[in-house]
Write a protein that holds these residues in place. Structure first.
Motif, PDB file in Angstrom:
ATOM      1  N   LYS A 144     -14.524   9.374   1.358  1.00  0.00           N
ATOM      2  CA  LYS A 144     -14.839  10.724   0.867  1.00  0.00           C
ATOM      3  C   LYS A 144     -15.374  10.605  -0.563  1.00  0.00           C
ATOM      4  O   LYS A 144     -16.427  10.011  -0.779  1.00  0.00           O
ATOM      5  CB  LYS A 144     -13.584  11.609   0.949  1.00  0.00           C
ATOM      6  N   SER A 181       0.865  -1.177   0.000  1.00  0.00           N
ATOM      7  CA  SER A 181       0.000   0.000   0.000  1.00  0.00           C
ATOM      8  C   SER A 181       0.903   1.229   0.000  1.00  0.00           C
ATOM      9  O   SER A 181       1.997   1.191  -0.569  1.00  0.00           O
ATOM     10  CB  SER A 181      -0.927  -0.075   1.215  1.00  0.00           C
ATOM     11  N   ALA A 211       2.834   2.896   2.307  1.00  0.00           N
ATOM     12  CA  ALA A 211       4.189   2.833   2.876  1.00  0.00           C
ATOM     13  C   ALA A 211       5.057   1.866   2.079  1.00  0.00           C
ATOM     14  O   ALA A 211       6.229   2.159   1.809  1.00  0.00           O
ATOM     15  CB  ALA A 211       4.124   2.431   4.352  1.00  0.00           C
ATOM     16  N   ALA A 220      -1.341  -8.420   0.390  1.00  0.00           N
ATOM     17  CA  ALA A 220      -2.467  -9.336   0.597  1.00  0.00           C
ATOM     18  C   ALA A 220      -3.635  -9.023  -0.337  1.00  0.00           C
ATOM     19  O   ALA A 220      -4.407  -9.905  -0.703  1.00  0.00           O
ATOM     20  CB  ALA A 220      -2.931  -9.250   2.047  1.00  0.00           C
ATOM     21  N   GLU A 221      -3.759  -7.743  -0.732  1.00  0.00           N
ATOM     22  CA  GLU A 221      -4.890  -7.386  -1.590  1.00  0.00           C
ATOM     23  C   GLU A 221      -4.584  -7.726  -3.049  1.00  0.00           C
ATOM     24  O   GLU A 221      -3.425  -7.796  -3.449  1.00  0.00           O
ATOM     25  CB  GLU A 221      -5.198  -5.889  -1.457  1.00  0.00           C
ATOM     26  N   ARG A 252     -11.970  -0.061   5.167  1.00  0.00           N
ATOM     27  CA  ARG A 252     -10.505   0.020   5.146  1.00  0.00           C
ATOM     28  C   ARG A 252      -9.977  -0.170   3.720  1.00  0.00           C
ATOM     29  O   ARG A 252      -8.995   0.426   3.339  1.00  0.00           O
ATOM     30  CB  ARG A 252      -9.908  -1.054   6.069  1.00  0.00           C
ATOM     31  N   ARG A 277      -6.007   5.336   0.312  1.00  0.00           N
ATOM     32  CA  ARG A 277      -7.229   5.077   1.093  1.00  0.00           C
ATOM     33  C   ARG A 277      -8.051   6.313   1.456  1.00  0.00           C
ATOM     34  O   ARG A 277      -9.272   6.194   1.600  1.00  0.00           O
ATOM     35  CB  ARG A 277      -6.865   4.328   2.383  1.00  0.00           C
ATOM     36  N   TRP A 297      -5.201  15.010   8.100  1.00  0.00           N
ATOM     37  CA  TRP A 297      -6.352  15.844   7.762  1.00  0.00           C
ATOM     38  C   TRP A 297      -7.577  14.942   7.645  1.00  0.00           C
ATOM     39  O   TRP A 297      -7.454  13.719   7.516  1.00  0.00           O
ATOM     40  CB  TRP A 297      -6.113  16.568   6.433  1.00  0.00           C
ATOM     41  N   GLY A 333       4.844   3.069   8.381  1.00  0.00           N
ATOM     42  CA  GLY A 333       3.397   3.191   8.222  1.00  0.00           C
ATOM     43  C   GLY A 333       2.613   2.924   9.500  1.00  0.00           C
ATOM     44  O   GLY A 333       3.146   2.973  10.612  1.00  0.00           O
ATOM     45  N   ASP A 334       1.333   2.637   9.316  1.00  0.00           N
ATOM     46  CA  ASP A 334       0.416   2.506  10.453  1.00  0.00           C
ATOM     47  C   ASP A 334       0.820   1.395  11.423  1.00  0.00           C
ATOM     48  O   ASP A 334       0.358   1.359  12.559  1.00  0.00           O
ATOM     49  CB  ASP A 334      -1.007   2.195   9.949  1.00  0.00           C
ATOM     50  N   ALA A 392       2.002 -12.554   3.718  1.00  0.00           N
ATOM     51  CA  ALA A 392       3.107 -13.099   4.509  1.00  0.00           C
ATOM     52  C   ALA A 392       2.475 -13.727   5.742  1.00  0.00           C
ATOM     53  O   ALA A 392       1.644 -13.107   6.405  1.00  0.00           O
ATOM     54  CB  ALA A 392       4.071 -11.990   4.885  1.00  0.00           C
ATOM     55  N   SER A 404      -1.656   7.889   9.689  1.00  0.00           N
ATOM     56  CA  SER A 404      -1.709   9.087   8.863  1.00  0.00           C
ATOM     57  C   SER A 404      -1.001   8.863   7.537  1.00  0.00           C
ATOM     58  O   SER A 404       0.057   8.244   7.468  1.00  0.00           O
ATOM     59  CB  SER A 404      -1.092  10.260   9.629  1.00  0.00           C
ATOM     60  N   TRP A 405      -1.616   9.377   6.505  1.00  0.00           N
ATOM     61  CA  TRP A 405      -1.128   9.226   5.139  1.00  0.00           C
ATOM     62  C   TRP A 405       0.278   9.800   5.001  1.00  0.00           C
ATOM     63  O   TRP A 405       1.190   9.144   4.517  1.00  0.00           O
ATOM     64  CB  TRP A 405      -2.096   9.958   4.212  1.00  0.00           C
TER      65      TRP A 405
HETATM   66  C1  LIG Z   1     -11.076   5.118   4.767  1.00  0.00           C
HETATM   67  C2  LIG Z   1      -9.797   5.778   5.179  1.00  0.00           C
HETATM   68  C3  LIG Z   1      -9.667   7.153   5.114  1.00  0.00           C
HETATM   69  C4  LIG Z   1      -8.477   7.759   5.503  1.00  0.00           C
HETATM   70  N1  LIG Z   1      -8.378   9.120   5.441  1.00  0.00           N
HETATM   71  C5  LIG Z   1      -7.232   9.726   5.818  1.00  0.00           C
HETATM   72  C6  LIG Z   1      -7.105  11.136   5.754  1.00  0.00           C
HETATM   73  O1  LIG Z   1      -8.022  11.849   5.352  1.00  0.00           O
HETATM   74  N2  LIG Z   1      -5.933  11.689   6.150  1.00  0.00           N
HETATM   75  C7  LIG Z   1      -4.887  10.944   6.602  1.00  0.00           C
HETATM   76  O2  LIG Z   1      -3.839  11.495   6.971  1.00  0.00           O
HETATM   77  N3  LIG Z   1      -4.970   9.597   6.664  1.00  0.00           N
HETATM   78  C8  LIG Z   1      -6.120   8.984   6.284  1.00  0.00           C
HETATM   79  N4  LIG Z   1      -6.229   7.613   6.347  1.00  0.00           N
HETATM   80  C9  LIG Z   1      -5.089   6.839   6.867  1.00  0.00           C
HETATM   81  C10 LIG Z   1      -4.108   6.438   5.778  1.00  0.00           C
HETATM   82  O3  LIG Z   1      -4.768   5.973   4.650  1.00  0.00           O
HETATM   83  C11 LIG Z   1      -3.196   5.384   6.354  1.00  0.00           C
HETATM   84  O4  LIG Z   1      -2.439   5.998   7.369  1.00  0.00           O
HETATM   85  C12 LIG Z   1      -2.266   4.776   5.322  1.00  0.00           C
HETATM   86  O5  LIG Z   1      -3.009   4.049   4.380  1.00  0.00           O
HETATM   87  C13 LIG Z   1      -1.254   3.860   5.987  1.00  0.00           C
HETATM   88  O6  LIG Z   1      -0.497   3.239   5.001  1.00  0.00           O
HETATM   89  P1  LIG Z   1       0.233   1.850   5.265  1.00  0.00           P
HETATM   90  O7  LIG Z   1       0.882   1.513   3.974  1.00  0.00           O
HETATM   91  O8  LIG Z   1       1.034   1.931   6.485  1.00  0.00           O
HETATM   92  O9  LIG Z   1      -0.918   0.801   5.624  1.00  0.00           O
HETATM   93  P2  LIG Z   1      -2.187   0.321   4.815  1.00  0.00           P
HETATM   94  O10 LIG Z   1      -2.637   1.376   3.877  1.00  0.00           O
HETATM   95  O11 LIG Z   1      -3.134  -0.219   5.823  1.00  0.00           O
HETATM   96  O12 LIG Z   1      -1.654  -0.889   3.932  1.00  0.00           O
HETATM   97  C14 LIG Z   1      -1.165  -2.077   4.447  1.00  0.00           C
HETATM   98  C15 LIG Z   1      -1.254  -3.125   3.356  1.00  0.00           C
HETATM   99  O13 LIG Z   1      -0.622  -4.292   3.830  1.00  0.00           O
HETATM  100  C16 LIG Z   1      -1.400  -5.407   3.488  1.00  0.00           C
HETATM  101  N5  LIG Z   1      -1.097  -6.491   4.431  1.00  0.00           N
HETATM  102  C17 LIG Z   1      -1.463  -6.601   5.726  1.00  0.00           C
HETATM  103  N6  LIG Z   1      -0.970  -7.731   6.260  1.00  0.00           N
HETATM  104  C18 LIG Z   1      -0.286  -8.347   5.280  1.00  0.00           C
HETATM  105  C19 LIG Z   1       0.457  -9.561   5.217  1.00  0.00           C
HETATM  106  N7  LIG Z   1       0.599 -10.352   6.274  1.00  0.00           N
HETATM  107  N8  LIG Z   1       1.027  -9.911   4.033  1.00  0.00           N
HETATM  108  C20 LIG Z   1       0.913  -9.091   2.938  1.00  0.00           C
HETATM  109  N9  LIG Z   1       0.222  -7.939   2.949  1.00  0.00           N
HETATM  110  C21 LIG Z   1      -0.361  -7.568   4.112  1.00  0.00           C
HETATM  111  C22 LIG Z   1      -2.805  -4.914   3.595  1.00  0.00           C
HETATM  112  O14 LIG Z   1      -3.692  -5.734   2.867  1.00  0.00           O
HETATM  113  C23 LIG Z   1      -2.685  -3.511   3.032  1.00  0.00           C
HETATM  114  O15 LIG Z   1      -2.887  -3.504   1.641  1.00  0.00           O
HETATM  115  C24 LIG Z   1      -7.404   6.977   5.968  1.00  0.00           C
HETATM  116  C25 LIG Z   1      -7.529   5.584   6.042  1.00  0.00           C
HETATM  117  C26 LIG Z   1      -8.721   4.985   5.645  1.00  0.00           C
HETATM  118  C27 LIG Z   1      -8.848   3.499   5.748  1.00  0.00           C
END
Ligand SMILES: Cc1cc2nc3c(=O)[nH]c(=O)nc-3n(C[C@H](O)[C@H](O)[C@H](O)COP(=O)(O)OP(=O)(O)OC[C@H]3O[C@@H](n4cnc5c(N)ncnc54)[C@H](O)[C@@H]3O)c2cc1C
Length: 406
Positions: A48, A11, A13, A35-36, A128, A43, A322, A274-275, A80, A291-292
């Protein structure tokens, strides 16, 4: 030598980590495991613009061609399932994948309801993933009775979009005001007013006892005895970091994958972004952000440190997020705790900037309806400026505030 870097989580990060690797000159093998089934997408629009009809294409963070040009091997629909840190090997179900360097970017997954009698009850949603949002939007029509459980960002944005689609919305929140945990009582109460102004019923200080129906959701029973009729329920009850697959690996898990200041998860060559990450921020102490901007910034730091550990740097970006609700942008820099004071605009106008201070030090800023001005305070939050300096900077902002529309 680092010849093969694996990134788990395809995703924001994960993708940004891969891009950083190439930008920093890494010319070895890069594998991105997700995984997706989709290519990496963003996201924030899911609750929105996308919920009100935005296209799938508008979510894209990259394309197959771009991944090809970057030399990234994407393994979609692949989870994984475990890791052998000693052997530097990932388990992908029955497959094994050796790596020299690893970035863990598995994000977070939404909490589901424990109060639902039947976990297969139709009409109950979380938001999500793109698939979650597609399913939800196919069920919201004019007149749909939507009950949103949790008035956090996901719940509030979903309510706002559902109102645009003509749904009747009731939001149930266990706390006394929405978003008070993230933004404090003052800003939280303003978010509550936004709901009311837009025809949403907000029930605070009450818990959900049961969500029930025959096959499909019909009603939500509250702790005060009330029953809300419901065609659709959205649960916005927060997320849990996606670390289940790391249990027993030897990595430290505590509401997130615990990393050091450099985003290293412990063993050499293993970093996270990331998160999913919990790390000691040099200024704000231990944090886990959702946070994005934070996810993208951490990815760059994690990859930089992975490729050059001898010159590793701590991750110290100013937390920022935001949210867009009912046509208004809500923003927060730093942390929204401490003493809070409105320094420009006013609560009545639903357009203001509020400083959050600890003693006389600025630790955060929250703002409603002033998307650009707030950014001028970012350097002050970064260096923990004195509150009087921040107040002086905002003193003459009222006219500018009026012009600072979304
Ligand atoms: C609906 C929504 C609205 C949002 N709005 C805002 C906003 O307005 N402003 C803001 O700052 N932030 C917002 N966010 C938060 C922001 O989107 C997240 O902080 C950001 O997506 C985090 O990115 P990430 O890559 O760490 O994790 P994620 O985006 O959660 O991605 C993690 C990925 O890892 C995959 N995964 C998980 N486990 C495994 C595994 N074992 N093996 C392989 N893949 C795996 C998941 O399927 C996923 O695709 C929002 C989030 C959502 C859900």
């Amino acid at each position: 030598v680092t010849r093969h870097i694996a990134i788990v989580g395809a995703s924001l990060a994960g993708l940004r980590a891969a891009e950083a690797a190439r930008r920093l000159g890494f010319d070895g093998r890069l594998t991105l495991i997700g995984a997706e089934a989709h290519l990496p997408y963003t996201r924030p629009p899911l609750t929105k613009e996308f919920l009100t009809g935005g296209s799938v294409e508008s979510l894209a963070l990259t394309s197959s061609e771009q991944l090809h040009d970057l030399g990234v091997d994407l393994l979609p629909a692949t989870s994984a399932t475990g890791i052998d840190l000693g052997a530097r090997t990932l388990e992908l179900g029955t497959r094994r994948l050796r790596y020299d360097g690893l970035v863990i970017a598995t994000g977070a997954t939404p909490r589901r309801l424990s109060s639902t009698a039947d976990p297969g009850l139709k009409g109950c949603h979380v938001v999500r993933t793109m698939d979650d949002a597609l399913e939800l939007r196919s069920e919201i029509r004019p007149g749909t009775r939507l009950v949103v459980i949790g008035a956090g960002f996901i719940g509030a944005e979903t309510s706002s979009s559902a109102r645009k689609l003509g749904a009747e919305v009731c939001v149930v929140e266990a706390l006394s005001s929405p978003l008070s945990r993230a933004l404090g009582e003052l800003v939280g109460s303003v978010c509550g007013r936004l709901h009311h102004r837009n025809g949403v019923e907000l029930r605070c200080g009450v818990a959900v006892e049961a969500v029930s129906g025959r096959g499909r959701v019909e009603k939500v029973r509250l702790s005060d005895g009330d029953e809300l009729p419901a065609d659709v329920v959205v649960v916005g009850a927060g997320v849990v970091p996606a670390t289940r697959w790391l249990e027993g690996s030897g990595l430290t898990l505590r509401d997130g994958l615990v990393c050091d200041a450099n985003l290293c998860a412990g063993p050499p060559g293993v970093y996270a972004a990331g998160d999913v990450v919990r790390w000691p921020h040099p200024q704000f102490g231990e944090l886990r952000l959702e946070s994005w901007t934070g996810a993208a910034e951490q990815a760059a730091t994690a990859m930089r440190n992975l490729l050059d550990p001898a010159n590793a740097v701590p991750h110290e970006g100013v937390p920022y997020f935001w949210s867009d609700q009912y046509g208004v942008r809500i923003q927060c820099l730093g942390v929204a705790t401490g003493d809070v004071r409105v320094v420009a605009g006013s609560i009545e106008e639903l357009r203001f900037i509020a400083l959050h201070c600890q003693g006389d030090r600025l630790i955060g800023v929250s703002a409603i309806g002033c998307p650009h001005l707030i950014m001028k305070l970012r350097p002050l939050v970064r260096r923990g400026a004195g509150s009087s300096e921040a107040e002086a900077l905002c003193r003459d902002w009222d006219p500018a505030l009026a012009a600072d529309a979304v």
